[in-house]
Design an enzyme around this catalytic site. Structure first.
Site, short mmCIF file in Angstrom:
data_model
loop_
_atom_site.label_atom_id
_atom_site.label_comp_id
_atom_site.label_asym_id
_atom_site.label_seq_id
_atom_site.Cartn_x
_atom_site.Cartn_y
_atom_site.Cartn_z
N TRP A 1 16.16 61.62 -1.04
CA TRP A 1 16.39 61.82 -2.48
C TRP A 1 17.00 60.58 -3.11
O TRP A 1 16.61 60.18 -4.20
CB TRP A 1 17.26 63.06 -2.73
CG TRP A 1 16.58 64.32 -2.29
CD1 TRP A 1 16.99 65.17 -1.30
CD2 TRP A 1 15.35 64.88 -2.80
NE1 TRP A 1 16.10 66.21 -1.18
CE2 TRP A 1 15.10 66.05 -2.08
CE3 TRP A 1 14.45 64.48 -3.79
CZ2 TRP A 1 13.96 66.86 -2.32
CZ3 TRP A 1 13.33 65.27 -4.04
CH2 TRP A 1 13.10 66.44 -3.30
N ASP B 1 23.63 62.49 -8.21
CA ASP B 1 22.68 63.59 -7.98
C ASP B 1 23.42 64.61 -7.13
O ASP B 1 23.62 64.41 -5.94
CB ASP B 1 21.44 63.07 -7.25
CG ASP B 1 20.49 64.20 -6.85
OD1 ASP B 1 20.77 65.37 -7.20
OD2 ASP B 1 19.48 63.92 -6.18
N LYS C 1 19.14 75.06 -6.09
CA LYS C 1 19.97 75.17 -4.90
C LYS C 1 21.19 76.06 -5.17
O LYS C 1 21.41 77.02 -4.47
CB LYS C 1 20.43 73.81 -4.40
CG LYS C 1 19.45 73.06 -3.51
CD LYS C 1 18.27 72.48 -4.20
CE LYS C 1 17.29 71.78 -3.30
NZ LYS C 1 16.91 70.46 -3.78
C1 LIG Z 1 16.12 69.41 -4.08
C2 LIG Z 1 16.73 68.11 -4.42
C3 LIG Z 1 16.17 67.28 -5.41
C4 LIG Z 1 14.86 67.60 -6.12
O1 LIG Z 1 15.02 68.59 -7.05
P1 LIG Z 1 13.80 68.97 -8.02
O2 LIG Z 1 14.41 69.95 -8.94
O3 LIG Z 1 12.73 69.55 -7.14
O4 LIG Z 1 13.35 67.74 -8.70
C5 LIG Z 1 16.82 66.11 -5.70
N1 LIG Z 1 17.96 65.76 -5.07
C6 LIG Z 1 18.52 66.53 -4.13
C7 LIG Z 1 19.78 66.09 -3.48
C8 LIG Z 1 17.92 67.72 -3.77
O5 LIG Z 1 18.47 68.50 -2.82
#
Ligand SMILES: *Cc1c(COP(=O)(O)O)cnc(C)c1O
Length: 362
Positions: A102, A172, A196
């Site tokens: 990511w 993020d 999540k």
């Molecule tokens: C799941 C995840 C993403 C991607 O999320 P989307 O909503 O599918 O774009 C980005 N960063 C992390 C750390 C993630 O766990």
């Protein structure tokens, strides 16, 4: 609730049952309006109230005031990989910490737009640890230092914010947002995909310092402009209304449960139960060293791949779903976000111990 498994899915992931029950009722008839939540205008008084409450409650959870703006956007976390440098870097260099897939995606988008310094990386050991950072190597004119607080795929997590020498952080936090306290004074922006810890997929939640809203150029495409979304209260176009509604219920659930202090305590307890079983066992091996371990995604290995397949199959029979590790790293991954119950972990540990004694290689 009957017939529901313990869901260890990495995302979309488990939500609080009370939130699901309330959403279920709202789909038919929201708050006795005679209209279902999926069928309701986002310009209606009812929906405006939902959005406003969600924003206020999120600010309450994070203990932030008017220095910050909350945006509810489309495009999950991934759109933020591009929107962040597009709006905030503006001819300045940025720094990123590379802790896996990511982070890498975020770095690629920033590099598309400008110059990126890789301030630290754990690529040398397949991202199995959190690298430390020499903050004296960071130039003072960086727009921000970006990090991925929890690395969903590998099961690593920053135990505290990286040392950034007064440079504001960009984070993020998709897979650990609202799982523990964070010091917002150090952040320019925190963003997360909802699926999540917050609600249904598609929604991106962005918490951004208000003074950052004036950094971007005026001629960005409006859907990609933080300032534009802020000006229109996240209603420039139709927001992901149902996801926002459910996230709002999750925010209320967090507040009623005791806020981030309570979440952090519970998540610590839950992950401690699992890690202590892993550390005591010669059969199971935690994939990540102490000091880099995630309280959200617990990754581990068994002595052989065929035993891992058997473990996943028998776990499902016993009521534990979603345990297969990410294809890049293999093994087992137990994702235990906020809404995953402690009892589920206690039951799972009993299953693990029985599986170990049934499959000991003598
Ligand atoms: C799941 C995840 C993403 C991607 O999320 P989307 O909503 O599918 O774009 C980005 N960063 C992390 C750390 C993630 O766990």
């Amino acid at each position: 609730m009957e017939n529901r498994l313990y869901n260890f899915s990495a995302g979309p992931a488990v939500l609080p049952e009370t939130v699901l029950q309330e959403s279920k009722a709202a789909i038919l008839n929201y708050d006795n309006t005679g209209i279902g939540i999926l069928e309701m205008s986002h310009r209606s008084a009812s929906f405006k109230k939902i959005a406003l409450e969600a924003k206020d409650n999120l600010k309450k959870i994070l203990s932030i005031g008017d220095d910050f703006e909350v945006l509810f956007l489309h495009g999950g976390a991934s759109l933020q990989f591009h929107m962040l440098p597009l709006n905030i870097a503006c001819n300045q260099k940025t720094a990123y910490i590379n802790t896996g897939v990511w982070s890498n995606k975020a770095i690629k988008e920033a590099a598309r737009l400008g110059s990126v310094l890789i301030a630290a990386s754990s690529e040398d050991l397949n991202f199995s640890y959190i690298p430390s950072l020499k903050s004296d190597q960071l130039d003072n004119d960086l727009a921000y230092l970006h990090f991925t607080s929890n690395n969903t795929i590998y099961g690593t997590q920053f135990q505290s914010e990286p040392d950034s020498n007064d440079i504001l952080l960009a984070c993020d936090a998709s897979s650990d947002f609202l799982s523990r306290r964070i010091n917002m004074d150090r952040y320019g922006i925190v963003y997360a995909g909802a699926q999540k810890n917050l609600g249904p997929a598609g929604l991106g939640v962005v918490v951004i310092r208000k003074e950052w809203l004036s950094k971007s150029s005026d001629d960005l495409p409006p859907m990609l402009s933080y300032a534009n979304h802020a000006k229109s209260e996240s209603m420039f176009n139709t927001p992901p209304a149902f996801s926002l509604y459910v996230a709002g219920l999750v925010f209320k659930w967090i507040l009623h449960s005791g806020g981030l202090v309570a979440m952090e305590k519970l998540n610590q307890e839950k992950s401690d139960v699992l890690y202590s079983v892993l550390d005591k066992s010669d059969f199971y091996t935690a994939s990540v060293e102490k000091g880099s371990r995630s309280s959200m995604n617990v990754t581990f290995r068994l002595p052989a791949i065929n035993l891992e397949d058997k473990f996943i199959a028998e776990a499902l029979q016993a009521g534990f779903s979603g345990l297969k590790g990410h294809r890049l790293v293999g093994g087992i991954r137990a994702s235990i976000y906020n809404a995953f119950p402690l009892q589920g972990i206690k039951d799972f540990v009993v299953f693990m111990q029985k599986f170990e004694s049934d499959n000991l290689i003598s």
